[in-house]
Design a protein around this motif. Structure first.
Motif, PDB file in Angstrom:
ATOM      1  N   GLY A 183       0.804  -1.228   0.000  1.00 60.41           N
ATOM      2  CA  GLY A 183       0.000   0.000   0.000  1.00 60.41           C
ATOM      3  C   GLY A 183       0.831   1.270   0.000  1.00 60.41           C
ATOM      4  O   GLY A 183       1.720   1.428   0.832  1.00 60.41           O
ATOM      5  N   PRO A 184       0.548   2.228  -0.905  1.00 63.60           N
ATOM      6  CA  PRO A 184       1.351   3.447  -1.054  1.00 63.60           C
ATOM      7  C   PRO A 184       0.708   4.702  -0.479  1.00 63.60           C
ATOM      8  O   PRO A 184       1.187   5.808  -0.718  1.00 63.60           O
ATOM      9  CB  PRO A 184       1.433   3.572  -2.581  1.00 63.60           C
ATOM     10  N   GLU A 185      -0.406   4.578   0.257  1.00 60.61           N
ATOM     11  CA  GLU A 185      -1.197   5.749   0.633  1.00 60.61           C
ATOM     12  C   GLU A 185      -0.602   6.548   1.791  1.00 60.61           C
ATOM     13  O   GLU A 185      -1.187   7.557   2.228  1.00 60.61           O
ATOM     14  CB  GLU A 185      -2.637   5.328   0.957  1.00 60.61           C
ATOM     15  N   PHE A 186       0.552   6.141   2.273  1.00 59.20           N
ATOM     16  CA  PHE A 186       1.244   6.878   3.339  1.00 59.20           C
ATOM     17  C   PHE A 186       1.454   8.341   2.964  1.00 59.20           C
ATOM     18  O   PHE A 186       1.207   9.250   3.764  1.00 59.20           O
ATOM     19  CB  PHE A 186       2.590   6.190   3.607  1.00 59.20           C
ATOM     20  N   GLY A 187       1.894   8.588   1.719  1.00 58.34           N
ATOM     21  CA  GLY A 187       2.207   9.945   1.280  1.00 58.34           C
ATOM     22  C   GLY A 187       1.032  10.914   1.304  1.00 58.34           C
ATOM     23  O   GLY A 187       1.086  11.950   1.981  1.00 58.34           O
ATOM     24  N   PRO A 188      -0.045  10.626   0.573  1.00 56.84           N
ATOM     25  CA  PRO A 188      -1.140  11.599   0.518  1.00 56.84           C
ATOM     26  C   PRO A 188      -1.887  11.779   1.838  1.00 56.84           C
ATOM     27  O   PRO A 188      -2.384  12.870   2.115  1.00 56.84           O
ATOM     28  CB  PRO A 188      -2.064  11.029  -0.566  1.00 56.84           C
ATOM     29  N   ILE A 189      -1.959  10.734   2.668  1.00 61.27           N
ATOM     30  CA  ILE A 189      -2.671  10.888   3.938  1.00 61.27           C
ATOM     31  C   ILE A 189      -1.906  11.818   4.875  1.00 61.27           C
ATOM     32  O   ILE A 189      -2.482  12.697   5.514  1.00 61.27           O
ATOM     33  CB  ILE A 189      -2.920   9.516   4.587  1.00 61.27           C
ATOM     34  N   THR A 190      -0.584  11.661   4.964  1.00 61.19           N
ATOM     35  CA  THR A 190       0.191  12.578   5.791  1.00 61.19           C
ATOM     36  C   THR A 190       0.245  13.966   5.161  1.00 61.19           C
ATOM     37  O   THR A 190       0.354  14.970   5.876  1.00 61.19           O
ATOM     38  CB  THR A 190       1.618  12.052   5.994  1.00 61.19           C
ATOM     39  N   ALA A 191       0.141  14.045   3.838  1.00 69.61           N
ATOM     40  CA  ALA A 191       0.127  15.350   3.175  1.00 69.61           C
ATOM     41  C   ALA A 191      -1.123  16.145   3.537  1.00 69.61           C
ATOM     42  O   ALA A 191      -1.096  17.385   3.546  1.00 69.61           O
ATOM     43  CB  ALA A 191       0.212  15.166   1.654  1.00 69.61           C
ATOM     44  N   ILE A 192      -2.221  15.463   3.837  1.00 73.00           N
ATOM     45  CA  ILE A 192      -3.433  16.160   4.272  1.00 73.00           C
ATOM     46  C   ILE A 192      -3.160  16.929   5.564  1.00 73.00           C
ATOM     47  O   ILE A 192      -3.483  18.113   5.692  1.00 73.00           O
ATOM     48  CB  ILE A 192      -4.592  15.159   4.473  1.00 73.00           C
ATOM     49  N   SER A 193      -2.542  16.256   6.528  1.00 75.75           N
ATOM     50  CA  SER A 193      -2.212  16.915   7.796  1.00 75.75           C
ATOM     51  C   SER A 193      -1.219  18.051   7.577  1.00 75.75           C
ATOM     52  O   SER A 193      -1.352  19.131   8.174  1.00 75.75           O
ATOM     53  CB  SER A 193      -1.629  15.898   8.781  1.00 75.75           C
ATOM     54  N   ALA A 194      -0.221  17.821   6.719  1.00 76.99           N
ATOM     55  CA  ALA A 194       0.768  18.862   6.450  1.00 76.99           C
ATOM     56  C   ALA A 194       0.121  20.075   5.800  1.00 76.99           C
ATOM     57  O   ALA A 194       0.452  21.221   6.119  1.00 76.99           O
ATOM     58  CB  ALA A 194       1.873  18.312   5.557  1.00 76.99           C
ATOM     59  N   GLY A 195      -0.822  19.842   4.898  1.00 73.86           N
ATOM     60  CA  GLY A 195      -1.507  20.955   4.249  1.00 73.86           C
ATOM     61  C   GLY A 195      -2.278  21.813   5.239  1.00 73.86           C
ATOM     62  O   GLY A 195      -2.311  23.042   5.118  1.00 73.86           O
ATOM     63  N   ILE A 196      -2.865  21.164   6.248  1.00 70.52           N
ATOM     64  CA  ILE A 196      -3.610  21.903   7.278  1.00 70.52           C
ATOM     65  C   ILE A 196      -2.656  22.716   8.139  1.00 70.52           C
ATOM     66  O   ILE A 196      -2.847  23.915   8.363  1.00 70.52           O
ATOM     67  CB  ILE A 196      -4.434  20.938   8.140  1.00 70.52           C
ATOM     68  N   VAL A 197      -1.599  22.073   8.639  1.00 67.21           N
ATOM     69  CA  VAL A 197      -0.686  22.730   9.578  1.00 67.21           C
ATOM     70  C   VAL A 197       0.133  23.824   8.901  1.00 67.21           C
ATOM     71  O   VAL A 197       0.361  24.894   9.486  1.00 67.21           O
ATOM     72  CB  VAL A 197       0.243  21.683  10.225  1.00 67.21           C
TER      73      VAL A 197
END
Length: 318
Positions: A149-163
């Motif tokens: 599974g490669p979804e590590f990147g976009p899921i953590t990017a969601i949090s980064a985009g908020i912060v």
């Protein structure tokens, strides 16, 4: 541990950047090659910086506008076997392994929000493996699906985009997660329907008791806890540039198995499997995003203070 800064700056800005580097307490090996840069024309400046102070230096370079008028390239040497490097590490507050360079964090998040062909293929394969794990009730195949599974990147990017206050990053990463999950589920649903036609998959096979994989579509309070822990681990790995395969596996345990079960539920028209999988997925992603935001906020605010006092708090000798 040092970070190597390679700076290209216009000639009229070179003196200010040189003064910044020479006046910095945690910088050494400052070199200048006037007129060495041809495109765009300017001077080439290089310096080695204590990694703990790299973020501070980046902020100061931003204040000078180097990121707009010139270029900044940061690399990590494989080794710095000289005495001054050790002295800089001792003088700089905190430990180099705890250093956070927010420009690198943002670059990593941006890369994770790109919908590449390989990302979609890996996700489809992972969800297909998870579906097979459900049919065979194989915990080993669940682990295999999580590894792929490669979804590590976009899921953590969601949090980064908020912060980081990057609405564009938040939108791109959220869109990628939603659309890629939908695409992978539909693709595996089609494969499952083929299995139904061939007699390899049936309603009873999907809904029978599954002691090893039943957790996939039975959400409870622990589902949210696991999502929180996975999100915290993922956000911390991105902030400290320690993203690894194992962290990605931890993220996938909260998403890929539920997606595989969802595809099978759709194929055999079993509402309980579909609803349970969606609830599991929703709880886990909510926990991941919440924890990711909180951890990145902690790193962005209190982390410098904590890192500077590492020796006192944990008794670490640097």
């Amino acid at each position: 541990m040092l970070a190597h800064f390679r700076l290209t700056v216009p000639a009229d800005q070179s003196a200010a950047v040189q003064a910044l580097l020479l006046g910095h307490d945690h910088v050494t090996n400052v070199t200048v090659q006037e007129g060495a840069v041809l495109k765009p024309p300017g001077d080439l400046l290089e310096a080695d910086v204590a990694r703990e102070s790299s973020g501070l230096l980046m902020n100061e370079l931003h204040d000078l506008g180097v990121h707009r008028t010139g270029g900044i390239v940061i690399s990590t040497p494989t080794g710095t076997p000289f005495v001054l490097a050790d002295e800089l590490e001792v003088r700089a507050p905190g430990h180099p392994d705890d250093a956070v360079i927010w420009d690198a964090v943002e670059d990593t998040a941006e890369a994770g929000a790109v919908p590449t062909l390989s990302y979609h293929l890996f996700l489809v394969i992972a969800v297909a493996l998870a579906a097979i794990a459900v049919v065979t009730d194989s915990a080993v195949l669940v682990v295999g699906a999580m590894v792929v599974g490669p979804e590590f990147g976009p899921i953590t990017a969601i949090s980064a985009g908020i912060v980081l206050g990057r609405p564009g990053l938040l939108w791109r990463s959220t869109r990628l997660v939603v659309l890629s999950f939908v695409f992978a589920v539909l693709a595996v649903t089609v494969l499952a329907l083929v299995g139904v036609l061939l007699g390899l998959v049936d309603h009873d096979l999907v809904t029978r008791p599954r002691p090893n994989t039943g957790f996939i579509y039975h959400p409870d309070h622990w589902s949210f806890v696991v999502g929180v822990l996975a999100g915290a681990a993922g956000a911390l790995a991105v902030a400290l540039q320690r993203a690894s395969t194992m962290v990605g596996v931890f993220i996938s345990v909260t998403t890929v198995p539920a997606l595989g079960n969802l595809a099978l539920g759709l194929a055999v028209l079993e509402p309980d499997e579909v609803v349970g999988s969606l609830q599991q997925l929703g709880l886990n992603i909510a926990g991941m995003v919440l924890a990711g935001v909180l951890v990145l906020l902690l790193v962005r605010t209190a982390w410098p203070w904590l890192a500077a006092r590492t020796e006192r708090i944990f008794g670490v000798v640097t």
